[in-house]
Enzyme design. Structure first.
Site, PDB file in Angstrom:
ATOM      1  N   CYS A  41       1.025  -0.946   0.463  1.00 25.60           N
ATOM      2  CA  CYS A  41       0.207   0.179   0.204  1.00 25.60           C
ATOM      3  C   CYS A  41       1.001   1.051  -0.374  1.00 25.60           C
ATOM      4  O   CYS A  41       1.361   1.546   0.485  1.00 25.60           O
ATOM      5  CB  CYS A  41      -0.594   0.443   1.299  1.00 25.60           C
ATOM      6  SG  CYS A  41      -1.884   0.831   0.834  1.00 25.60           S
ATOM      7  N   CYS A  68      -8.627  -1.227   3.084  1.00 23.76           N
ATOM      8  CA  CYS A  68      -7.839   0.110   2.970  1.00 23.76           C
ATOM      9  C   CYS A  68      -8.703   0.998   1.237  1.00 23.76           C
ATOM     10  O   CYS A  68      -8.934  -0.371   0.974  1.00 23.76           O
ATOM     11  CB  CYS A  68      -6.547   0.639   2.724  1.00 23.76           C
ATOM     12  SG  CYS A  68      -5.827   1.851   2.281  1.00 23.76           S
ATOM     13  N   CYS A  71      -5.764   0.457  -1.234  1.00 26.31           N
ATOM     14  CA  CYS A  71      -5.065  -0.212  -2.134  1.00 26.31           C
ATOM     15  C   CYS A  71      -5.787  -1.729  -1.992  1.00 26.31           C
ATOM     16  O   CYS A  71      -5.086  -3.321  -2.370  1.00 26.31           O
ATOM     17  CB  CYS A  71      -3.530  -1.552  -0.370  1.00 26.31           C
ATOM     18  SG  CYS A  71      -3.907  -1.465   0.976  1.00 26.31           S
ATOM     19  N   CYS A 318      10.947 -24.120  -7.306  1.00 27.42           N
ATOM     20  CA  CYS A 318      11.602 -23.165  -6.330  1.00 27.42           C
ATOM     21  C   CYS A 318      11.139 -23.268  -5.496  1.00 27.42           C
ATOM     22  O   CYS A 318      11.280 -22.801  -4.027  1.00 27.42           O
ATOM     23  CB  CYS A 318      12.387 -21.347  -6.981  1.00 27.42           C
ATOM     24  SG  CYS A 318      11.424 -20.711  -7.653  1.00 27.42           S
TER      25      CYS A 318
END
Length: 356
Positions: A41, A68, A71, A318
């Site tokens: 954010c 929020c 974001c 990975c």
């Protein structure tokens, strides 16, 4: 637990750094404002004593925190927005079409909304994707040996200068030079945890990364430089094979990948990547364990670098490498995806064991 949770200090440091790899993995709840946010954010960061970290949106909401507005942490990564699906289907049905914002409005969509959706999911706007699609058709025509004017017309460009500019911008070479060049094909593949970009040639898979990976543009540039080839939107049998295998993996994590991989990386990196593919689904190794597997016990840092250099996510797993203390380590696709993949594989592994 599958792994240890990072400490409060570690999480706060990642929050201050706006580390996007934590997005979807952990949320910060600000006790002074009663708002919860993503780590990336752009709002000013709260004091450490006002931060509470939760692993799920449900926990944030149950704690009385509001999402929020900047974001938008309630945004789902896994589900494809209907507007994106509808426009991409129309693009595939008519790739020669010259799209404009007026077309988007006529279909009942808000151009600014469409722009945000596509930028968020693919790193480029729908109109940019449409232009790239048309230019790719022209590049294919050039590759087949046809004239520049034929390629221009195939791509739907009325202006020769416009076509030349588009080809030069997208592939780093004027149309005439593409006649003797090779092209890699790139296509978007939808998965339960967000779209991935697959880049292939006629024989092998060169890259498979999540579309929102911040380093993706640099990876594509390195790939073009290394192969001395442009990248055009499109697919071929290799794309179809990896798409089918990915679909199988998300249904059953024990499904093997058989798609041929391009021979990138140094000799040492290829050794590491081979070792990663030997880690069974449902299991994890530390960097030191991977180094020991290679009889290079002192090369832990080099193993970590090779792990980070991998450009073929999931197939070269990975994500199965964690810290020696059991904590999750960095993952280009985001720690929330690493967590999801490990839990998915662990569930499948347990299911298989029931039938042994």
């Amino acid at each position: 637990m599958l792994f240890k949770r990072p400490t409060h200090d570690h999480l706060y440091s990642a929050l201050v750094a706006k580390d996007a790899s934590f997005d979807g993995f952990t949320y910060v709840c600000v006790t002074s404002t009663r708002i919860f946010c993503r780590f990336s954010c752009t709002a000013r960061k709260p004091k450490q004593e006002n931060c509470r970290f939760e692993d799920t949106i449900a926990a944030c909401l149950e704690g009385g925190f509001r999402p929020c507005k900047r974001c938008r942490p309630l945004l789902s990564y896994g589900a494809q927005e209907p507007v994106a699906k509808a426009l991409l289907e129309q693009l595939e049905a008519d790739p020669f079409r010259r799209w404009s914002e007026r077309d988007i409005v006529r279909l009942g969509h808000d151009p600014s909304t469409v722009r945000r959706v596509f930028k968020r999911r693919f790193g480029m706007s729908f109109l940019e994707i449409a232009r790239l699609r048309r230019a790719s058709i022209g590049a294919d025509t050039l590759m087949s040996g046809d004239s520049v004017i034929d390629a221009q017309l195939d791509a739907g460009y009325e202006s020769g200068s416009g076509f030349r500019a588009a080809i030069n911008q997208l592939f780093g070479a004027p149309p005439a030079k593409l006649k003797d060049a090779s092209l890699l094909k790139a296509d978007w593949l939808e998965t339960p945890i967000g779209p991935m970009l697959a880049v292939v040639d006629d024989h092998a898979l060169h890259l498979l990364e999540f579309a929102d990976r911040p380093a993706l543009p640099n990876e594509l540039n390195r790939l073009k430089t290394k192969n001395r080839a442009g990248i055009a939107l499109g697919s071929n049998p290799v794309t179809e094979q990896i798409a089918k295998e990915l679909d199988g993996y998300f249904k059953d994590a024990t499904t093997p990948f058989k798609t041929r991989l391009a021979n990138h990386g140094t000799a040492f990196e290829r050794e590491v990547w081979y070792a990663l593919r030997l880690i069974p689904p449902g299991e994890t190794h530390s960097y030191s364990q991977v180094a020991a597997t290679l009889n290079r016990g002192s090369a832990v840092r080099a193993v970590a670098r090779a792990n980070g250099a991998n450009q073929i996510a999931i197939v070269i797993p990975c994500h199965r490498v964690i810290g020696a203390d059991g904590t999750l380590t960095g993952y280009g696709g985001g720690l929330w995806r690493k967590q999801w993949l490990l839990k998915h594989e662990r569930r499948q592994s347990k299911i298989d064991h029931l039938f042994e």
